[in-house]
Structures are given as C-alpha cells and as structure tokens.
Design an enzyme around this catalytic site. Structure first.
Site, short mmCIF file in Angstrom:
data_model
loop_
_atom_site.label_atom_id
_atom_site.label_comp_id
_atom_site.label_asym_id
_atom_site.label_seq_id
_atom_site.Cartn_x
_atom_site.Cartn_y
_atom_site.Cartn_z
N CYS A 13 0.85 -1.19 0.00
CA CYS A 13 0.00 0.00 0.00
C CYS A 13 0.88 1.24 0.00
O CYS A 13 2.11 1.15 0.06
CB CYS A 13 -0.93 0.02 1.21
SG CYS A 13 -0.07 0.21 2.78
N CYS A 16 3.44 1.69 2.77
CA CYS A 16 4.72 1.00 2.55
C CYS A 16 5.68 1.91 1.78
O CYS A 16 6.87 1.97 2.09
CB CYS A 16 4.51 -0.29 1.78
SG CYS A 16 3.52 -1.54 2.62
N ASP A 434 11.95 29.11 -30.94
CA ASP A 434 13.14 29.49 -31.70
C ASP A 434 12.79 29.34 -33.18
O ASP A 434 11.92 28.56 -33.54
CB ASP A 434 14.31 28.56 -31.32
CG ASP A 434 15.56 28.87 -32.11
OD1 ASP A 434 15.95 30.05 -32.13
OD2 ASP A 434 16.13 27.95 -32.71
N ASP A 648 16.30 23.87 -30.51
CA ASP A 648 16.98 22.65 -30.97
C ASP A 648 18.50 22.75 -30.97
O ASP A 648 19.17 21.76 -31.18
CB ASP A 648 16.53 22.30 -32.40
CG ASP A 648 17.15 23.22 -33.43
OD1 ASP A 648 17.28 24.43 -33.14
OD2 ASP A 648 17.50 22.75 -34.52
N ASP A 652 20.51 27.15 -27.58
CA ASP A 652 19.20 27.21 -26.93
C ASP A 652 19.21 26.59 -25.54
O ASP A 652 18.25 26.76 -24.79
CB ASP A 652 18.14 26.48 -27.78
CG ASP A 652 17.91 27.17 -29.13
OD1 ASP A 652 17.98 28.40 -29.17
OD2 ASP A 652 17.68 26.46 -30.12
#
Length: 764
Positions: A13, A16, A434, A648, A652
C-alpha cells in the site's frame, strides 16, 4: 550527484511506499528520493562519495522490503529469477483466491439464515454448525491471510503500520470473536446476547482483498504497457558482415563499427550510419512520424525502426544502453518513477492515515460498547472501520496516471523527463519558439549571391572559395548552406588558420593570408566595415524573409548572400492551434527584424524578439516570466508567467533550462535535449500541441482519481463506524466494507487506464 533507479518488492500500500522513502532518506549521502507505489520503483539522487548501492539497499532491507537495480539495456529484459518469482507469486495468489472464494461461498450460504432470519429448506442444516465453519475458515485465516500477517509483523518490528496491519487486525478480530463464541456460547447467552458467529465475514473479506490485489496487480501491469512495447521493438538478432561473411548473431554481441546488412521488411537492430545502398525507413514506432523517411549514404538510422523498400548496409555507432531506443526506455522509466507535485497532499495523508484509522477503530469500539453495551455491535463496527479504510487508492491516484501519461507520450514521439514537467505543461501561458530548426526545417539553402566586383564567374568562385573554406569549420546551419552552395558551384575549399566563431555575429579566419569575416550587418558595423554598396540587395531579401550574411575580405565588403530556410509544413497549423488553446506564442531569433517579422507573419505569430544573441536568450525567457500576464482592461498582473521554450540548438540550452518547461526538438543537439524537460523525437511542432493536451488530460485524470480516493474514505469510514445507525438503524456489513475496499483501488487504476485511449484533438 548520481541517480539510481531500483525496483522494489514487498509493498502492499501507499504507507509501505512512505516507509521505504523514509528509510532511504535516512541514509547519509542521499540527497532526494521518490518512491512510486504504482510503478513499484524508486528513483534516488545521492552523493557517490558518501554512500553506495549496497548501503541504500541495506536500508531498504532493514525496513522490511527488498530491491534490485532496474534494467536499463532493453535487450537484457527482466531477470529470469525475477520472472520465475513473479510467476510463482501470481500463481500462489490465484490459488489462495480460489480456495478462499470456494470456502467463502459455502460460509456465506450457511450464514444466510442468521443474516436474514429466514430458514430456507434448500440450505443444509449442517452448514449452520459453528464448528464446521471454524474448520472451513481456519485455513483461509491462517494460510490465505498469511502474507498480510507477515507484512503486518514486519511493519510492527519497524514501529510502523500499513494496510496489511488493518487487514490482519480486522479479519483477526472477526475470526477470534467467532472462535470465542464457538468455544464459550454460554458467556454471551448469560449477557443476553445471541451467540452468532461471523466466520463468513473474515473469510469473505480476505477473499475480496485477494481479488482486489489480483485485479490491482493486473491493472498496474497494464500501466507499464508502453515500456513493454518499447522493449519488444528491438529484434533479437542482427545480420553482421565480418571478414566478408554474413552471420546472424544475438543483438547483445553486436559491436561498434560492425557492418550490418538490412533487407526490405526487416527491423534495423541498432543505431548506425548508412554506408551502402538506400531505402525508406518507417520510424513511427520511436518518433511517432507516420511518413517513411528516405535514407541514403551518410544518413543515420535508428534501431527498432523498419526498413521498407531497399537493402542497405550501415556501420554501427551505438549499442546496448547507448542506443536511441534504450535512452527512450530509460527516460520513460525515470519519468514513470518520478513524483508529481500534485501528489504531495496524498503523501501527507497516507503518512498518518493508518495510525489515525486504528485510533478511529478503537474509538468506535469504545463508544459502541459503552453507550450500547453491545459487544457484538462494537466488534463488527470496529472490523468495518479497519477493513474499509484503504490508503491504496490514495497511493495509486497519481502514479498510475503519470505512468500511463508518460507511456502514451512515448507512443506519440514525446519524451517527458519527469512527472513535474508533465504537470507543469498544462499550466503554460507563454510558449517561446526558436526560429531556425524549430519553426523552420533547419536546412537553409543559399538562394541569392552577389559579389561587389560584379557577376564575373571567376570573381564569384574566388569569393565563394574563401567564404566556404571558413564556414566549413562552423556547425551553424547557415554555414552548412554556404559550403553546399560553394560545392555545387565547383569551388574548391582550402585550409584556414585562426578560425573563430563570434556568438550571434558571425565567423572569421585567415585564408591564404587574407582575413575573411562572414556575418551580420550589425557585426560588420562594429568592425567599421562600410556596407552601403550592397544595401539594396540586403533590404529586398530581408523583406522576402531571407537571412542575409555579408562577406568581408581584409576589412572590405566583398559580397552578400541571401539564405532561405523553409518553414516546416506543420509550423503554421501548430501555432494556430497553440493560440486556440489559450497560449501566447512568441518567436525568438538571432535574425534581423525584417526577416524575423516576415517569418512570424507567415506562421501567424504576433510577438517577435529579433536579433537576440545566444547569451541573451535565457534573459529574454526570464523577462517573459517576470512580465506577468497582461489582462484585458486591467493593469499588468504581478503573477509569474509560466513560460515554455522550444529550441533545438546548443545555443538554446540555457534558455531551455531557464524556462519553466523546456521543449527540445529531438532532431537537434544532445545538449539541447539534455537541458530540456520534454523532447519531441520527430521534430514536428504538432508534438507541442499533443504534449500540452496530454498534460491537461493527465492532470484531469489525476484530479478525478484523488477525488474518488478521498471521497471514498471520507464517506466510507464514518459509515463503517456506524454514524448512520442512530438515524436510520443501518450498519455497514464488514463483507461489503471488504468489497468496497478492494474495488476502490481497482476503480482508481481503471480510471487511469482510460488515458491509454488518449488521442490529440484537432482544433479547427
């Protein structure tokens, strides 16, 4: 800081999970850890100088649980011992459920006269015998319930309590009470009470709990379906060419620089670079992109994708845990094991839930026994409280949705780093895009070229030779365009000296004892170079949305180039959809204002930040975050705006890290992907829309789960305690309490599984 992901065993549960988390956090050197009950795993951040794997696992063992390192290499799969152990546990659970179920049915039928007051002739008289019921119930109580006793005892030894504690105490109370009545019926008769036994309560509750565990485990297994599907993508063998001989070998034996042959219809076994042949490859399984991709010599191929048309050979570049698919599996595993901020409330509740329930159960017994003087009533209400209280539903509410959501993202070519990123994505207010490689293809080409010395071919070729020789040392997409254009004009390239790249401005080098500088007009002005002679070309090309770079030799302007980078087909539609989702879309670029505004107008972006240098991008993100939302007909709000950055390139990365949610185009650099929170594998901007919609659907699902889990306990515990008895004379039968408890967890997991049907919505 090192990161470790462990598979956990022995949890029953959410309590735990809290116990394990506390045990791990107590280890010196552990910086942070998250235990995910739904995924049955933990992600630990620790200082390797202060602690190690063995110490952490020892702490988990000391808390009464076990662990193993989560497999990362997809071809290694699950350990055979683990498979055998899990299968044996499942078979034993089913056997116990069958035994308990059959006995419970017999006991339930035998108890109908007591529960209803009706003596039906179809029910044999001997089934009413308490001694027979004792004999039938005992194996259920001692064998079928044995694992609950074991876990409850382990928790007690560590001064904690779990759901198993409630089950063990609750069912034992019903069993022992019935045993006392069976042995000493005269005692209850002397007290004016009927000597009723409740063996069917104990047996039936255990049956329902076992059924709930089986259904819960099965449902939780379905939440990890995405991981299993990813692991199943990679083929088992590869056709390797060694010393001119073709041979099929296991995937685990493939080495870097091996040459592999792939025929039409076959899966590509590992990552590599095409060295012979050409084909089209279906990469939908790992990128979400449905259109096959053309592959030729020099192109990269991804393991587990499917070769469609031609045969080709490729050189292996990555194997084992370094392959693209393995990295995807690892990221998804980490995301599924992480914890969302929305889960904090549930964690706080489950931390003290079991002790509070035990206190309520004791109070229930005392109140009913003192005020009603009815020992049986007090016992049954106490058993009902212990049985119906279930923190499992609270513990499963968030992680199951996160597991399904991140898995669904992987299916759509979206890698989500952690649960926090998935949660934050639904709150995004401003999304910054971008330009190069994000809105555009990132593969610009030279469309125009003018030399200051006129159009004589030898002048142009000479200038191209100088410019391309410098640009071949740069990694910028514009540099690649210049080099390709020069090669197409048959201009030969020469070696350069003293190459330097000036961020956001241009490049320079010495070629044949001549200083060649290539870059923006702003940089040329800073260098004191007059650009008036070619200004007319520059203005016309920039108005058309082209990027313009100037070429100077020995401090004098010699030429100008117009470079166009075509928009991605999905850019305009994605921007429009993001705006309809209520987001403000902003474009950030190093290009000059005219070029930037031309591109922005083409895709429908209203707000543009042009001529932003790489070192300024993170500052621009911070500016937008602090700006606050400008509300209609009101002053600007001081509220912090949640900003997402999509990029990318290497330049960046700082902006991606600064943003509340960094989204990297998967076709970009490894640095950008590492700095981001979400990665779009295919580079299609529609992935941004899908990610945001998926985030919103996941958070909505989590809120539903938390509501059901909380409302279940808020209503169920008082009803089980008998709060309705003084008003309506109605008590909750412990059997119904057991059924409700079992179904609560199953209902939460089932609701989470609805996310598997998620499909991005098209907004017209």
């Amino acid at each position: 800081m090192d990161t470790l992901t462990l598979k956990l065993r022995g949890m029953s549960c959410a309590s735990c999970a809290n116990n394990i988390e506390q045990a791990i956090r107590s280890v010196s050197g552990v910086i942070d850890c998250n235990v995910n009950f739904g995924a049955e795993q933990t992600t630990i951040h620790y200082d390797q100088k202060q602690t190690d794997l063995q110490t952490i696992q020892a702490a988990i063992d000391a808390a009464g649980y076990s662990s193993s390192v989560l497999q990362e290499e997809i071809f290694s799969g699950e350990d055979d011992a683990d498979k055998a152990s899990n299968l044996a546990e499942k078979r034993q659970l089913i056997l116990k459920l069958l035994v308990a179920g059959v006995i419970s049915m017999i006991l339930f039928v035998g108890s109908i006269p007591m529960m209803t007051g009706l003596h039906l002739p179809v029910i044999p008289e001997f089934l009413h015998n308490p001694w027979l019921q004792l004999v039938l119930t005992t194996p259920v109580q001692l064998w079928c319930c044995w694992s609950f006793y074991q876990n409850a005892w382990k928790a007690l030894k560590h001064h904690t309590a779990t759901m198993d504690t409630l089950i063990a105490v609750g069912t034992s109370a019903a069993y022992l009470y019935s045993l006392f009545v069976t042995l000493f019926p005269e005692f209850l008769i002397a007290q004016g009470l009927m000597p009723h036994v409740y063996y069917e309560v104990s047996a039936t509750v255990i049956t329902f709990i076992l059924l709930g565990r089986l259904l819960e485990n099965r449902a939780k297994g379905q939440t990890s379906e995405a991981i299993r599907q990813l692991m199943g993508l990679q083929p088992k063998n590869a056709r390797v060419i060694r010393d001119g001989i073709e041979m099929d070998i296991p995937i685990a034996e493939v080495q870097i620089n091996d040459v592999i042959l792939v025929r039409p219809g076959e899966k590509i076994p590992v990552d590599g670079e095409v060295i012979a042949g050409a084909s089209t490859v279906d990469e939908a399984m790992v990128t979400g992109e449905s259109v096959p991709v053309q592959k030729q010599i020099g192109d990269e191929v991804i393991g587990a994708t499917i070769n469609k048309t031609g045969s080709f050979q490729f050189r292996v570049t990555r194997v084992g845990k370094d392959t693209f698919l393995s990295q995807i599996v690892k990221l998804v595993q980490q995301a599924q094991g992480s914890k969302a901020p929305i889960q904090r409330l549930a964690d706080q509740v489950t931390g003290w839930f079991v002790p509070v329930v035990i206190a309520i159960a004791i109070a229930t017994f005392v109140i009913w026994f003192n005020f009603m003087g009815n020992f049986t009533l007090a016992t049954m209400t106490t058993v009902g409280v212990l049985i119906i209280a279930c923190p499992c539903a609270l513990g499963l509410a968030t992680p199951t949705s996160i597991m399904v959501g991140t898995g669904k993202g992987a299916e759509n070519g979206i890698l989500i780093k952690d649960a926090q990123s998935l949660e934050l994505a639904h709150k995004i207010q401003i999304i910054v895009l971008d330009k190069t490689g994000t809105l555009t293809q990132g593969k610009p080409t030279v469309t125009d070229f003018v030399s200051v010395n006129g159009t004589a071919h030898h002048h142009e070729i000479q200038l191209l030779q100088l410019a391309a020789s410098v640009e071949k040392n740069s990694e910028h997409p514009l540099a690649e365009a210049v080099v390709k254009y020069a090669q197409s004009q048959e201009a030969s390239l020469t070696e350069v000296n003293h190459f330097a790249a000036i961020a956001g401005s241009g490049v320079q080098a010495v070629v044949a004892n001549r200083l060649v500088q290539i870059g923006t007009q702003r940089w040329m002005a800073e260098l004191g170079i007059n650009t008036d002679s070619l200004q007319q070309y520059k203005e016309a090309w920039e108005t058309a949305g082209k990027t313009v770079i100037l070429i100077a030799v020995d401090g004098e302007l010699q030429g100008v180039m117009g470079i166009a980078d075509a928009l991605k087909p999905s850019s305009a539609a994605a921007v429009k959809t993001l705006q309809k989702l209520g987001l403000e879309v902003v474009m950030l670029t190093g290009d000059n204002r005219k070029t930037a505004e031309a591109i922005a107008q083409e895709v429908g972006i209203q707000r543009v930040f042009p001529e932003v240098r790489p070192d300024q991008k993170a500052a621009m993100i911070q500016f937008l975050q602090q700006e606050g939302l400008k509300k209609k007909h009101s002053a600007p709000s001081t509220q912090h705006s949640l900003v997402a950055m999509v990029g990318d390139g290497i330049n960046d990365a700082p902006a991606l890290a600064q943003a509340d949610v960094g989204i990297a185009i998967g076709t970009g650099t490894d640095v950008a992907i590492a700095a981001s929170d979400i990665t779009l594998i295919s580079g299609d901007l529609q992935g941004i829309v899908t990610a945001i919609q998926l985030s919103r659907a996941t958070i909505r699902n989590i809120r539903q789960n938390l509501f059901f889990a909380f409302i279940y306990n808020v209503i169920g515990i008082p009803v089980a305690a008998g709060i309705l008895f003084p008003i309506f004379g109605w008590l909750l039968n412990p059997i119904l309490a057991g059924a409700a408890m079992a179904l609560s967890s199953v209902s939460v997991v089932t609701n989470a599984l609805r996310l598997r049907k998620f499909q991005p919505k098209v907004i017209s």
